[in-house]
Scaffold this motif. Structure first.
Motif, PDB file in Angstrom:
ATOM      1  N   VAL A 139       7.896 -14.095   3.438  1.00  0.00           N
ATOM      2  CA  VAL A 139       8.548 -15.450   3.880  1.00  0.00           C
ATOM      3  C   VAL A 139       9.350 -15.629   4.633  1.00  0.00           C
ATOM      4  O   VAL A 139      10.161 -16.760   4.962  1.00  0.00           O
ATOM      5  CB  VAL A 139       9.296 -15.950   2.691  1.00  0.00           C
ATOM      6  CG1 VAL A 139       8.315 -15.986   0.592  1.00  0.00           C
ATOM      7  CG2 VAL A 139      10.192 -15.221   2.444  1.00  0.00           C
ATOM      8  N   GLY A 140       8.716 -14.495   6.230  1.00  0.00           N
ATOM      9  CA  GLY A 140       9.776 -14.873   7.655  1.00  0.00           C
ATOM     10  C   GLY A 140      11.181 -13.924   7.197  1.00  0.00           C
ATOM     11  O   GLY A 140      11.502 -15.097   8.003  1.00  0.00           O
ATOM     12  N   VAL A 141      11.315 -13.700   6.793  1.00  0.00           N
ATOM     13  CA  VAL A 141      12.908 -13.604   6.791  1.00  0.00           C
ATOM     14  C   VAL A 141      13.018 -11.617   7.151  1.00  0.00           C
ATOM     15  O   VAL A 141      11.815 -10.926   6.145  1.00  0.00           O
ATOM     16  CB  VAL A 141      13.414 -13.913   5.765  1.00  0.00           C
ATOM     17  CG1 VAL A 141      15.067 -12.747   5.454  1.00  0.00           C
ATOM     18  CG2 VAL A 141      13.920 -15.366   5.071  1.00  0.00           C
ATOM     19  N   LEU A 154      13.662   2.084  -4.268  1.00  0.00           N
ATOM     20  CA  LEU A 154      12.397   1.659  -4.093  1.00  0.00           C
ATOM     21  C   LEU A 154      12.308   0.324  -4.442  1.00  0.00           C
ATOM     22  O   LEU A 154      11.845  -0.678  -3.322  1.00  0.00           O
ATOM     23  CB  LEU A 154      11.728   1.891  -5.249  1.00  0.00           C
ATOM     24  CG  LEU A 154      10.734   1.586  -6.377  1.00  0.00           C
ATOM     25  CD1 LEU A 154       9.510   1.652  -5.127  1.00  0.00           C
ATOM     26  CD2 LEU A 154      10.187   2.159  -7.451  1.00  0.00           C
ATOM     27  N   ARG A 155      13.459   0.218  -4.565  1.00  0.00           N
ATOM     28  CA  ARG A 155      14.138  -1.669  -5.377  1.00  0.00           C
ATOM     29  C   ARG A 155      14.149  -1.753  -3.055  1.00  0.00           C
ATOM     30  O   ARG A 155      14.239  -2.970  -3.953  1.00  0.00           O
ATOM     31  CB  ARG A 155      14.602  -1.719  -6.209  1.00  0.00           C
ATOM     32  CG  ARG A 155      13.933  -2.211  -7.488  1.00  0.00           C
ATOM     33  CD  ARG A 155      14.900  -2.437  -8.661  1.00  0.00           C
ATOM     34  NE  ARG A 155      14.440  -3.227  -8.797  1.00  0.00           N
ATOM     35  CZ  ARG A 155      14.945  -4.010  -9.545  1.00  0.00           C
ATOM     36  NH1 ARG A 155      16.087  -4.285  -9.977  1.00  0.00           N
ATOM     37  NH2 ARG A 155      15.054  -5.741  -9.656  1.00  0.00           N
ATOM     38  N   GLU A 156      14.660  -1.642  -2.701  1.00  0.00           N
ATOM     39  CA  GLU A 156      15.491  -1.517  -1.782  1.00  0.00           C
ATOM     40  C   GLU A 156      14.158  -2.094  -1.364  1.00  0.00           C
ATOM     41  O   GLU A 156      13.988  -2.865  -0.087  1.00  0.00           O
ATOM     42  CB  GLU A 156      16.169  -0.831  -0.537  1.00  0.00           C
ATOM     43  CG  GLU A 156      16.334  -1.190   0.820  1.00  0.00           C
ATOM     44  CD  GLU A 156      17.595  -0.548   1.135  1.00  0.00           C
ATOM     45  OE1 GLU A 156      16.890  -0.465   2.456  1.00  0.00           O
ATOM     46  OE2 GLU A 156      17.887   0.424   0.576  1.00  0.00           O
ATOM     47  N   ARG A 212      12.361  -5.622   0.760  1.00  0.00           N
ATOM     48  CA  ARG A 212      12.508  -6.199   2.466  1.00  0.00           C
ATOM     49  C   ARG A 212      11.011  -6.563   2.424  1.00  0.00           C
ATOM     50  O   ARG A 212      10.414  -7.292   3.360  1.00  0.00           O
ATOM     51  CB  ARG A 212      13.295  -4.489   2.750  1.00  0.00           C
ATOM     52  CG  ARG A 212      14.187  -3.961   3.144  1.00  0.00           C
ATOM     53  CD  ARG A 212      14.312  -2.729   3.885  1.00  0.00           C
ATOM     54  NE  ARG A 212      15.602  -2.392   4.083  1.00  0.00           N
ATOM     55  CZ  ARG A 212      16.778  -3.287   4.344  1.00  0.00           C
ATOM     56  NH1 ARG A 212      16.816  -4.276   5.041  1.00  0.00           N
ATOM     57  NH2 ARG A 212      17.599  -2.487   4.922  1.00  0.00           N
ATOM     58  N   ALA A 213      10.343  -5.961   1.740  1.00  0.00           N
ATOM     59  CA  ALA A 213       8.425  -6.105   1.796  1.00  0.00           C
ATOM     60  C   ALA A 213       8.948  -7.944   1.407  1.00  0.00           C
ATOM     61  O   ALA A 213       7.604  -8.436   2.029  1.00  0.00           O
ATOM     62  CB  ALA A 213       7.953  -5.286   1.273  1.00  0.00           C
ATOM     63  N   HIS A 226       7.411  -7.086  -5.932  1.00  0.00           N
ATOM     64  CA  HIS A 226       8.347  -6.189  -6.350  1.00  0.00           C
ATOM     65  C   HIS A 226       7.146  -5.950  -7.831  1.00  0.00           C
ATOM     66  O   HIS A 226       7.709  -5.815  -8.972  1.00  0.00           O
ATOM     67  CB  HIS A 226       9.594  -7.402  -6.900  1.00  0.00           C
ATOM     68  CG  HIS A 226      10.456  -7.535  -6.062  1.00  0.00           C
ATOM     69  ND1 HIS A 226      11.612  -7.300  -5.709  1.00  0.00           N
ATOM     70  CD2 HIS A 226      10.555  -9.041  -5.430  1.00  0.00           C
ATOM     71  CE1 HIS A 226      12.288  -7.481  -4.852  1.00  0.00           C
ATOM     72  NE2 HIS A 226      11.860  -9.160  -4.734  1.00  0.00           N
ATOM     73  N   ARG A 227       6.698  -5.141  -7.556  1.00  0.00           N
ATOM     74  CA  ARG A 227       5.387  -4.961  -8.363  1.00  0.00           C
ATOM     75  C   ARG A 227       6.020  -3.685  -9.104  1.00  0.00           C
ATOM     76  O   ARG A 227       5.976  -3.528 -10.376  1.00  0.00           O
ATOM     77  CB  ARG A 227       4.183  -4.111  -7.742  1.00  0.00           C
ATOM     78  CG  ARG A 227       3.077  -4.048  -8.623  1.00  0.00           C
ATOM     79  CD  ARG A 227       2.044  -3.304  -7.608  1.00  0.00           C
ATOM     80  NE  ARG A 227       1.203  -4.349  -7.449  1.00  0.00           N
ATOM     81  CZ  ARG A 227       0.155  -5.655  -8.204  1.00  0.00           C
ATOM     82  NH1 ARG A 227      -0.185  -5.214  -9.267  1.00  0.00           N
ATOM     83  NH2 ARG A 227      -0.440  -6.612  -7.199  1.00  0.00           N
TER      84      ARG A 227
END
Length: 248
Positions: A82-84, A70-72, A76-77, A204-205
């Motif tokens: 920010v363009g990564v 979930l945190r992964e 990624r989102a 990271h809600r």
């Protein structure tokens, strides 16, 4: 001695094309420097993320086997805002990352793969200033990253990276920039990237909702804009993301 609080911050170097950001957990970069990353990617620079863990021990109410993926996904989102697009995980265990040759080798290998001129990491010191104790993971990963920037360029340190992975030495790291430090030397204007940094942290809600009872967006905005505005006094009145810059 630390620099006086009134010492003006220098602008971060701009004569580079590739950066690698190395931190311990999902959300470390979003708390530390996402507004700067947005500014850099807007300018056509390449920024990649490397995380030592998947943050699987970060939420008390969620089992690590569920929490890690979930945190992964949230990381990624968050990076995408920010363009990564390049986000890698090393699978060290969250909460018990150990400084040592294994961690240095993993980070050095990533530096050889990505061949950055700028390496970014998070505060490697014992505290965040005063009595706010830093976590073992942050200390270990920050310190290992500073060391690995040099390890990556020496063929006789971790020669197995050549023999087993075909990773030739990369001696092109010119700076290591430490975010979240209480002794910054340089800064990036956060004006253009600040709103996206808020949205990036907000990705990271799941983590934020158990961290605070405050509205998540209000929490993210208050934290990030507050830090940026405090830095403005040392950066010509402009909201800023600060770094301690080590040259090589």
């Amino acid at each position: 001695m630390n620099e006086p609080a009134t010492e003006q911050l220098e602008p971060m170097p701009e004569d580079w094309q590739r950066a690698l950001a190395v931190v311990a957990h999902p959300d470390d970069l979003e708390y530390g420097c996402a507004a700067a990353v947005a500014s850099w990617t807007d300018g056509g620079r390449e920024v990649s993320y490397l995380l030592a863990t998947r943050g699987e021990a970060g939420i008390d109410t969620v089992e690590p086997a569920t929490c890690g993926p979930l945190r992964e996904q949230e990381q990624r989102a968050s990076a995408g805002v920010v363009g990564v697009s390049s986000v890698e995980f090393l699978d060290h265990r969250d909460g018990v990352v150990e400084y040592g040759t294994g961690l240095r080798r993993d980070v050095a290998a990533a530096i050889r793969r990505h061949r950055p001129e700028l390496v970014i990491t998070l505060n490697h010191r014992d505290t965040w200033g005063g009595t706010a104790w830093n976590t073992p993971d942050h200390r270990a990963v920050g310190r290992a990253t500073l060391d690995a920037a040099a390890d990556a360029g020496n063929r006789w340190i971790f020669p197995e990276l050549i023999a087993e992975q075909g990773l030739q030495p990369w001696n092109g790291v010119r700076w290591v920039a430490v975010a979240g430090t209480t002794t910054p030397t340089h800064a990036v204007d956060a004006t253009a990237g600040l709103e996206r940094s808020v949205r990036s942290l907000l990705e990271h809600r799941t983590y934020i909702e158990v961290l605070t009872d405050q509205d998540p967006e209000e929490y993210c905005r208050t934290f990030l804009t507050g830090n940026a505005r405090r830095a403005a006094a040392r950066f010509g009145g402009r909201p800023a993301v600060t770094f301690e810059l080590f040259g090589r």
